[in-house]
Design an enzyme around this catalytic site. Structure first.
Site, short mmCIF file in Angstrom:
data_model
loop_
_atom_site.label_atom_id
_atom_site.label_comp_id
_atom_site.label_asym_id
_atom_site.label_seq_id
_atom_site.Cartn_x
_atom_site.Cartn_y
_atom_site.Cartn_z
N THR A 1 0.96 -1.12 -0.09
CA THR A 1 0.11 -0.14 0.00
C THR A 1 0.84 1.37 0.10
O THR A 1 0.66 2.27 -0.81
CB THR A 1 -0.95 0.10 1.12
OG1 THR A 1 -1.90 -1.33 1.08
CG2 THR A 1 -1.61 1.28 1.41
N GLN B 1 0.86 -9.68 -6.67
CA GLN B 1 0.23 -11.09 -6.74
C GLN B 1 0.94 -11.88 -7.83
O GLN B 1 0.52 -13.01 -8.16
CB GLN B 1 -1.13 -10.87 -7.20
CG GLN B 1 -2.09 -10.29 -6.11
CD GLN B 1 -2.27 -11.08 -4.89
OE1 GLN B 1 -2.28 -12.16 -5.04
NE2 GLN B 1 -3.02 -10.67 -4.04
N CYS C 1 -9.56 -6.03 1.44
CA CYS C 1 -9.64 -4.63 1.73
C CYS C 1 -11.24 -4.11 1.97
O CYS C 1 -11.57 -3.05 2.62
CB CYS C 1 -8.67 -3.74 1.00
SG CYS C 1 -7.22 -3.95 0.87
N THR D 1 12.82 4.79 11.27
CA THR D 1 13.60 3.81 11.72
C THR D 1 13.83 2.76 10.84
O THR D 1 12.64 1.98 10.70
CB THR D 1 13.59 3.46 13.28
OG1 THR D 1 13.53 4.64 14.04
CG2 THR D 1 14.72 2.67 13.72
N ASN E 1 -5.64 -8.91 -8.23
CA ASN E 1 -5.81 -9.60 -6.89
C ASN E 1 -7.36 -10.28 -6.89
O ASN E 1 -7.46 -11.09 -6.16
CB ASN E 1 -5.50 -8.79 -5.86
CG ASN E 1 -6.32 -7.55 -5.96
OD1 ASN E 1 -6.33 -6.76 -6.92
ND2 ASN E 1 -6.97 -7.30 -4.90
N SER F 1 5.03 -7.17 -1.78
CA SER F 1 4.46 -6.99 -0.38
C SER F 1 5.05 -8.43 0.36
O SER F 1 4.82 -9.39 -0.46
CB SER F 1 3.00 -6.99 0.02
OG SER F 1 2.59 -7.00 1.03
N ALA F 2 5.45 -8.43 1.28
CA ALA F 2 6.03 -9.66 1.78
C ALA F 2 5.11 -10.86 2.34
O ALA F 2 5.17 -11.91 1.99
CB ALA F 2 7.01 -9.54 3.33
#
Ligand SMILES: Cc1ncc(COP(=O)(O)O)c(C=O)c1O
Length: 374
Positions: A71, A175, A316, A231, A149, A193-194
């Site tokens: 995102t 995807q 979502c 960080t 997706n 995305s992991a």
């Protein structure tokens, strides 16, 4: 025993990633920006993750920007690139993009940029002729996902990458873990995305072609070469690298296994009266359907009662009763789009699970139809 067929929403952790996370969280690491030895150790791990990810994508290390997921990567690519262009510049996103790309593009239209949504055909692929007709002299960005997706359709990223063009191309490749990540020549930005690969939620990255600059979304630090302040999340980066490497190593085996599982399910589902399968050229991990006369909600509830986790397209938006934007963009009626049911598979899916769902689906659909009062 519950059966999880919702890998496109999020995949369970791969055992290798789980082991890595346990190891990492049992260590005390410093802040990767600190100058002491603990900080240095953290920095080494962080840069090692970046190198491994770059190798998976055949990119350069400086082209990888770590983010909190796709995102953020999609937002950063679309907003970050367009906000450097003069107001009035034009962008195109496909009509079936994930909300994180779609809504970022829509936000730009309120900031004075010109936006077009490129249509798809009934089989769920980008309509290339209609797309070409939308291009303008002041088009600065095109955003197209590699694999959709909700219905799994493969999009013509290579064709767009090969065009002679002055605009930049952003690809949401979230995807496409099973199919393989697109060749980056011709692609300017790419989001990953992991958690769709068996890694943790909250970890992703944006590939940004060397030499391009973006207006950052997060400010207040020099991390990621001033492109994304905050960080450094060393563990998230390592987990993404691990998930990508394992995905790559198992791809051939998983593609053939998952393809076979899906074929078995689809053979059964297509025999159910009133069943319609969506999309033609698809990634093997997604099988999306609607069943005439029944909305997704009662069907999902029924599936859940039977211990089967599926979804109604994009996770979502699955809490809303809105028809699927993707399915209406493919030219189906809103009533049909309200019935979208997506089954998606992955590394942990077994043939027993899929056979069990295939056997029970006709009865589940019948019950849901009666409950839905149609
Ligand atoms: C195609 C696509 N793009 C972007 C995202 C967002 O990814 P993340 O959950 O990492 O923010 C998803 C997740 O649902 C997706 O399927």
């Amino acid at each position: 025993m519950s059966i999880y067929l919702d890998y496109a929403a999020t995949a369970p952790l791969r055992p290798e990633v789980r082991a890595l996370l346990t190891r990492c969280y049992n260590q005390d690491w410093g802040n990767a920006s600190s100058l002491h030895r603990d900080g240095h150790a953290a920095r080494m791990h962080f840069e090692d993750a970046r190198e491994r990810i770059a190798r998976c994508l055949k990119a350069k290390v400086e082209e990888i920007i770590f983010t909190s997921g796709a995102t953020e990567a999609n937002n950063l690519a679309i907003l970050g690139w367009m906000r450097q262009q003069p107001k009035g510049s034009h962008l195109i996103v496909s009509a079936i993009e994930h909300p994180s790309a779609w809504e970022a593009a829509e936000a730009l239209s309120y900031e004075g940029y010109q936006l077009d949504f490129a249509p798809v055909s009934r089989d769920g692929g980008l309509d290339l002729e209609a797309f070409r007709a939308l291009l303008r002299e002041n088009t600065r960005l095109v955003s197209l996902m590699a694999v959709n997706n909700e219905v799994g359709t493969i999009q013509p990223v290579e064709e767009l990458a090969g065009l002679n063009r002055s605009w930049k191309l952003h690809v949401d490749a979230v995807q496409s873990g099973l199919l393989g990540w697109p060749d980056l020549s011709g692609i300017d930005m790419l989001s990953l995305s992991a958690h769709k690969l068996g890694g943790p939620v909250g970890s992703g990255c944006l590939f940004l072609k060397q030499g391009l600059r973006l207006a950052p979304l997060l400010m207040g630090g020099a991390q990621e070469d001033h492109r994304r302040a905050g960080t450094s999340n060393v563990v998230a980066a390592l987990a993404l690298a691990e998930a990508m490497e394992v995905t790559r190593a198992r791809r051939t085996e998983e593609v053939s296994r998952v393809t076979e599982l899906r074929q078995g399910l689809e053979a059964e589902l297509s025999d159910i009266p009133g069943s319609v399968r969506l999309g033609s050229q698809r990634s093997p991990h997604i099988s999306s359907w609607f069943f005439e006369g029944v909305r997704a909600e009662p069907l999902l509830v029924r599936l859940d009662l039977e211990g089967i986790s599926a979804s109604s397209g994009s996770a979502c938006s699955s809490h809303s009763l809105e028809p699927s934007r993707v399915v209406t963009a493919m030219g189906f009626e809103p009533e049909q789009a309200r019935g979208l049911i997506r089954f998606s598979f992955g590394h942990g899916t077994t043939s027993e699970e899929v056979e069990s769902v295939a056997r029970r689906m006709r009865q589940i659909v019948d019950k849901a139809r009666r409950q839905d009062g149609t």
